[in-house]
Scaffold this active site. Structure first.
Site, PDB file in Angstrom:
ATOM      1  N   ASN A 117      46.446  59.473  50.234  1.00  0.00           N
ATOM      2  CA  ASN A 117      46.991  58.558  51.233  1.00  0.00           C
ATOM      3  C   ASN A 117      48.514  58.466  51.198  1.00  0.00           C
ATOM      4  OD1 ASN A 117      44.414  57.533  52.290  1.00  0.00           O
ATOM      5  ND2 ASN A 117      44.166  56.719  50.225  1.00  0.00           N
ATOM      6  N   ARG A 126      65.313  89.484  40.024  1.00  0.00           N
ATOM      7  CA  ARG A 126      65.179  89.173  41.439  1.00  0.00           C
ATOM      8  C   ARG A 126      64.160  90.105  42.092  1.00  0.00           C
ATOM      9  NH1 ARG A 126      71.321  89.132  43.305  1.00  0.00           N
ATOM     10  NH2 ARG A 126      70.342  88.915  45.379  1.00  0.00           N
ATOM     11  N   ARG A 138      90.938 104.701  31.987  1.00  0.00           N
ATOM     12  CA  ARG A 138      91.709 103.683  31.282  1.00  0.00           C
ATOM     13  C   ARG A 138      93.193 103.984  31.413  1.00  0.00           C
ATOM     14  NH1 ARG A 138      88.560 104.168  25.538  1.00  0.00           N
ATOM     15  NH2 ARG A 138      86.537 103.288  26.149  1.00  0.00           N
ATOM     16  N   ASN A 146      30.429  57.449  49.166  1.00  0.00           N
ATOM     17  CA  ASN A 146      30.447  58.566  50.108  1.00  0.00           C
ATOM     18  C   ASN A 146      31.735  59.365  49.931  1.00  0.00           C
ATOM     19  OD1 ASN A 146      30.210  60.253  52.347  1.00  0.00           O
ATOM     20  ND2 ASN A 146      31.061  58.718  53.736  1.00  0.00           N
ATOM     21  N   ASP A 162      41.750  65.466  53.406  1.00  0.00           N
ATOM     22  CA  ASP A 162      42.606  64.835  52.396  1.00  0.00           C
ATOM     23  C   ASP A 162      41.938  64.813  51.021  1.00  0.00           C
ATOM     24  OD1 ASP A 162      40.627  62.996  52.818  1.00  0.00           O
ATOM     25  OD2 ASP A 162      41.961  61.267  53.030  1.00  0.00           O
ATOM     26  N   HIS A 209      73.002  92.431  27.446  1.00  0.00           N
ATOM     27  CA  HIS A 209      73.992  91.355  27.476  1.00  0.00           C
ATOM     28  C   HIS A 209      74.802  91.368  28.770  1.00  0.00           C
ATOM     29  CE1 HIS A 209      73.324  91.736  23.125  1.00  0.00           C
ATOM     30  NE2 HIS A 209      73.694  92.986  23.250  1.00  0.00           N
ATOM     31  N   ASN A 256      71.334 103.161  27.711  1.00  0.00           N
ATOM     32  CA  ASN A 256      71.959 101.954  27.178  1.00  0.00           C
ATOM     33  C   ASN A 256      73.001 101.445  28.171  1.00  0.00           C
ATOM     34  OD1 ASN A 256      72.525 100.193  24.592  1.00  0.00           O
ATOM     35  ND2 ASN A 256      74.516 100.765  25.434  1.00  0.00           N
ATOM     36  N   TYR A 261      77.790  96.261  46.831  1.00  0.00           N
ATOM     37  CA  TYR A 261      77.990  95.690  48.167  1.00  0.00           C
ATOM     38  C   TYR A 261      79.444  95.829  48.566  1.00  0.00           C
ATOM     39  CZ  TYR A 261      77.700  92.161  51.906  1.00  0.00           C
ATOM     40  OH  TYR A 261      77.734  91.498  53.109  1.00  0.00           O
TER      41      TYR A 261
END
Length: 367
Positions: free
Chosen positions: A135, A240, A347, A77, A10, A270, A284, A294
């Site tokens: 303690n 991450r 588009r 001690n 301890d 950004h 870029n 995923y």
């Protein structure tokens, strides 16, 4: 045979230098037993060191069993001992529990060893605070603060600038090179290595990372990754695990990467997410770009070649490869590979109706 070194579980503030000191004193003085002691201003609760006129340790008296004169002794001690095995083992069976706590005290072995003619010495630790015992949770927090400040002092003495030591948290095993500046509210934890001339924080969390030289990392969470020389990260970025950034790459506001290599000189400044991706140099990544890695069952890889330009608000649906020098128009959802130097657009045609807006507003007013 040999030396038996005893320490308490301890006492987290005990330093190796003090352990070496008690061992060396034990050997130099040819002691049968040597106790590591400390001088403290408030010795309440600790066993007192009672020495003879020759400086030898006569005995250790526990707080509850000490006389008034013995309680005034400031040398205590620490619970750390060196024993000669041949001196210690024969007296263990002679220990008695005739004390206030009805416990068997290892400290009583010192008097028993003296009674058999063995010499008992005492060696003081480098810092009295090393005797601090745990303690409860309050003690634990106090000990952690002492350890933290000890680490910060070592770093500052080695040439690292800690702007505010009171709000900076750095684990003991962390390595930081000189001339790096660490700003307030920064946590650097685990097996992290930081190069020189870096600027870390404020408000950053870095764990198990390798940060090379000249990195700027602000308000960023980074885990188990490598940030190469000259990178600019943050504010409010997240790295991450299993990422490599740079050299001289930029990862900016509210951008997140996971298991991704962001090539030299590339930028995702950004509101972007790159997962399971390999991005070449000088790419870029426009604002709002994400990799759709995923499918609900498996993760898939996205590859972006060097010198490519990914327009804002683009979704790259993995698995997909964007060739070197290719341009992806803003607002596109890319589901197929794009050849090198090609332009890719997905588009719907824009429709414009001249004069429609005033008619619409007039209709709404009547309604």
């Amino acid at each position: 045979r040999g030396i038996i070194l005893v320490t308490c579980g301890d006492m987290p503030l005990l330093q190796k230098e003090s352990l070496n000191r008690v061992i060396n004193s034990h050997l130099k003085e040819d002691n049968a037993a040597t106790v590591l002691t400390a001088d403290v201003p408030a010795p309440f609760g600790y066993g007192r060191i009672v020495r003879g006129m020759d400086g030898e340790v006569k005995k250790i008296v526990e707080e509850l069993d000490a006389t008034y004169e013995e309680k005034s002794i400031s040398e205590i001690n620490t619970g750390t001992y060196c024993f000669d095995a041949k001196a210690l083992l024969p007296v263990l069976g002679k220990l008695k529990n005739n004390n206030a706590k009805k416990e068997f005290y290892l400290t009583d072995t010192l008097a028993l060893i003296r009674a058999t003619g063995g010499r008992v010495g005492g060696s003081k630790c480098l810092e009295p605070v090393e005797a601090y015992g745990i303690n409860n949770r309050k003690d634990l927090a106090q000990a952690e603060d002492i350890l933290r400040q000890r680490k910060l002092r070592k770093l500052m003495e080695a040439g690292v600038t800690i702007v505010d030591p009171q709000t900076t948290y750095i684990d003991d095993e962390v390595k930081v090179s000189p001339d790096t500046i660490i700003w307030p509210q920064t946590f650097i934890l685990g097996n992290t290595k930081v190069g020189s001339h870096c600027r870390l924080g404020p408000w950053s969390f870095i764990k198990d990372c390798e940060i090379e030289n000249d990195v700027i990392l602000q308000a960023t969470f980074a885990e188990s990754s490598r940030v190469k020389e000259g990178c600019k990260i943050g504010p409010f970025s997240r790295i991450r695990p299993n990422c490599v950034v740079g050299p001289h790459a930029h990862l900016g506001n509210f951008s997140e990467i996971k298991k991704t290599v962001l090539g030299p000189g590339s930028k995702a400044n950004h509101l972007s997410y790159l997962g399971d991706a390999k991005v070449g140099k000088n790419v870029n990544i426009g604002a709002g770009t994400i990799t759709c890695n995923y499918d609900g069952y498996l993760k898939h890889k996205t590859v972006v070649g060097k010198d490519a330009f990914i327009g804002s608000n683009t979704a790259l649906v993995a698995p997909v490869t964007i060739g070197d020098g290719a341009i992806v128009g803003a607002g596109s959802t890319i589901t197929q590979d794009v050849a090198a130097d090609a332009l890719a657009l997905t588009r719907a045609p824009q429709v414009a109706k001249d004069g429609w807006a005033p008619v619409f507003r007039e209709t709404k007013k009547k309604e």
